[in-house]
Design a protein around this motif. Structure first.
Motif, PDB file in Angstrom:
ATOM      1  N   SER A   1       1.262 -11.031  -1.150  1.00 12.54           N
ATOM      2  CA  SER A   1      -0.150 -10.980  -1.555  1.00 12.54           C
ATOM      3  C   SER A   1      -0.424  -9.737  -2.385  1.00 12.54           C
ATOM      4  O   SER A   1      -1.177  -9.787  -3.369  1.00 12.54           O
ATOM      5  CB  SER A   1      -1.052 -10.981  -0.315  1.00 12.54           C
ATOM      6  OG  SER A   1      -0.920 -12.193   0.398  1.00 12.54           O
ATOM      7  N   GLY A   2       0.184  -8.618  -2.009  1.00 14.75           N
ATOM      8  CA  GLY A   2      -0.006  -7.366  -2.739  1.00 14.75           C
ATOM      9  C   GLY A   2       0.504  -7.452  -4.165  1.00 14.75           C
ATOM     10  O   GLY A   2      -0.133  -6.949  -5.100  1.00 14.75           O
TER      11      GLY A   2
ATOM     12  N   GLU B   1       2.193  -9.964   3.480  1.00 14.97           N
ATOM     13  CA  GLU B   1       1.334  -8.938   2.888  1.00 14.97           C
ATOM     14  C   GLU B   1       1.911  -8.430   1.568  1.00 14.97           C
ATOM     15  O   GLU B   1       1.177  -8.174   0.616  1.00 14.97           O
ATOM     16  CB  GLU B   1       1.167  -7.773   3.867  1.00 14.97           C
ATOM     17  CG  GLU B   1       0.356  -8.113   5.105  1.00 14.97           C
ATOM     18  CD  GLU B   1       0.449  -7.045   6.187  1.00 14.97           C
ATOM     19  OE1 GLU B   1      -0.435  -7.005   7.057  1.00 14.97           O
ATOM     20  OE2 GLU B   1       1.422  -6.249   6.162  1.00 14.97           O
TER      21      GLU B   1
ATOM     22  N   GLN C   1       4.659   1.579   1.075  1.00 18.09           N
ATOM     23  CA  GLN C   1       3.701   0.696   1.713  1.00 18.09           C
ATOM     24  C   GLN C   1       4.453  -0.155   2.730  1.00 18.09           C
ATOM     25  O   GLN C   1       5.329  -0.949   2.357  1.00 18.09           O
ATOM     26  CB  GLN C   1       2.997  -0.180   0.673  1.00 18.09           C
ATOM     27  CG  GLN C   1       2.213   0.654  -0.346  1.00 18.09           C
ATOM     28  CD  GLN C   1       1.208  -0.172  -1.126  1.00 18.09           C
ATOM     29  OE1 GLN C   1       0.738  -1.208  -0.681  1.00 18.09           O
ATOM     30  NE2 GLN C   1       0.866   0.286  -2.319  1.00 18.09           N
TER      31      GLN C   1
ATOM     32  N   LEU D   1       4.536  -3.049   4.562  1.00 14.62           N
ATOM     33  CA  LEU D   1       3.873  -4.344   4.555  1.00 14.62           C
ATOM     34  C   LEU D   1       4.811  -5.440   5.030  1.00 14.62           C
ATOM     35  O   LEU D   1       6.000  -5.424   4.721  1.00 14.62           O
ATOM     36  CB  LEU D   1       3.373  -4.690   3.146  1.00 14.62           C
ATOM     37  CG  LEU D   1       2.373  -3.725   2.508  1.00 14.62           C
ATOM     38  CD1 LEU D   1       2.064  -4.166   1.086  1.00 14.62           C
ATOM     39  CD2 LEU D   1       1.099  -3.646   3.335  1.00 14.62           C
ATOM     40  N   SER D   2       4.250  -6.391   5.757  1.00 17.07           N
ATOM     41  CA  SER D   2       5.034  -7.548   6.175  1.00 17.07           C
ATOM     42  C   SER D   2       5.349  -8.411   4.970  1.00 17.07           C
ATOM     43  O   SER D   2       4.819  -8.195   3.869  1.00 17.07           O
ATOM     44  CB  SER D   2       4.250  -8.371   7.205  1.00 17.07           C
ATOM     45  OG  SER D   2       3.142  -8.995   6.565  1.00 17.07           O
TER      46      SER D   2
END
Length: 323
Positions: free
Chosen positions: A189-190, A186, A180, A182-183
């Motif tokens: 949050s994930g 992110e 994934q 993701l920054s």
């Protein structure tokens, strides 16, 4: 009387002219200001760490380097800063040492775009690769990542390169995990929402976003074994070993990790004398750096070459060789 007054006026005027002719050049020379050296410092976003550090450095340079006129500017951080150096838009820049390595070798995000017109001044403080999972995921080792949803960083980012290089030491490729891209935000949050099993986060610790997760969820820091760290450093010399202390995040055990380093670099066209003066000014005023941001406490002369990933500028080399 009028004649006497007229003679006095003439004498005063002649005396003034003589004084002007005799001392004018010397006074003019004394009043001439030193040539100003405009020094632009590339940092990062205003909410990040680089910006306040760069501001403190500019202040130190202005107070301690004669003729200097330094200013810090907000930028897109490491990759953007390298490109600004390449284009001659800045003189000094704060960047990560792995990004400096990629730029100078023409690899990763700088593949076929090598940048060679900058040199190192010093490495500053560690930015640790934190491999974070929730305890309930059951993940305890990097080997456990196979088949899991792994946030490796934004595509093409420094964090993503860190993740790939670390996984490589364990014989794990992206085919073995559910990647994934993701920054930083992110990924955090994930993890919190249960959409990510483990996340790679490259940042100084404690990291606020991970602290936030740890308030309601028990987090685990997945360690990197010493032998794997050694082989990683042998292949990628910009890494250094580091320990993340117990309870950095509520209830999390101590973990062995690796870090890249934030570093200060300079356009190689700057003279050795100027770079020496700038380096000396900064390292003679570390209290001001510490006041600008907590990470300033980790910036020392003794650690200034840890993880140095590019050639040192001669001016900086001269300073660090001094006792």
């Amino acid at each position: 009387m009028k004649k006497t007054l007229a003679i006095l006026v003439v004498i005063i005027m002649v005396a003034g002219l003589i004084a002007g002719c005799g001392g004018g050049d010397a006074k003019k020379e004394q009043a001439k200001p030193a040539a100003q050296k405009f020094i632009n410092i590339a940092t990062g976003g205003t909410a990040g760490t680089y910006f306040p550090l760069g501001g403190a450095m500019a202040e130190i340079i202005n107070k301690n380097v004669p003729g200097a006129n330094a200013s810090a500017q907000s930028t897109g951080a490491s990759v953007a800063n390298v490109n600004m150096l390449k284009d001659g838009k800045v003189d000094l820049a704060l960047i990560q040492n792995d990004i400096a390595y990629y730029a100078s070798t023409g690899t990763e995000m700088f593949k076929d775009k090598k940048v060679e017109n900058f040199k190192g001044i010093a490495t500053l403080y560690p930015e640790t690769i934190q491999i974070v999972a929730l305890e309930k995921s059951g993940i305890k080792t990097i080997a456990d990542l196979k088949g899991k949803r792994v946030a490796v960083g934004a595509r093409g980012s420094g964090t993503e390169a860190n993740a790939r290089q670390i996984l490589e030491q364990y014989g794990i490729t992206y085919n073995d995990i559910k990647v994934q891209y993701l920054s930083f935000g992110e990924a955090a949050s994930g993890l919190k929402d249960g959409n990510v099993d483990v996340a790679f986060v490259t940042a100084g610790f404690p990291t606020a976003a991970i602290q936030d997760i740890a308030v309601q969820n028990k987090v685990v820091l997945v360690p990197i074994e010493a032998a794997k760290a050694d082989s990683l450093i042998k292949k990628y010399p910009f890494y250094t070993k580091i320990k993340i202390p117990a309870n950095t995040y509520q209830g999390a055990a101590e973990a062995d990790a690796v870090a890249v380093q934030a570093m200060l670099v300079v356009a190689d066209k700057m003279s050795a004398d100027n770079v020496y003066a700038i380096t000396k000014a900064i390292y003679s005023n570390l209290d001001r750096i510490k006041a600008a941001h907590a990470v300033g406490a980790k910036i020392t002369k003794a650690t200034a070459q840890n993880g140095m990933s590019v050639k040192l500028h001669p001016g900086a080399e001269k300073f660090f060789k001094e006792k």
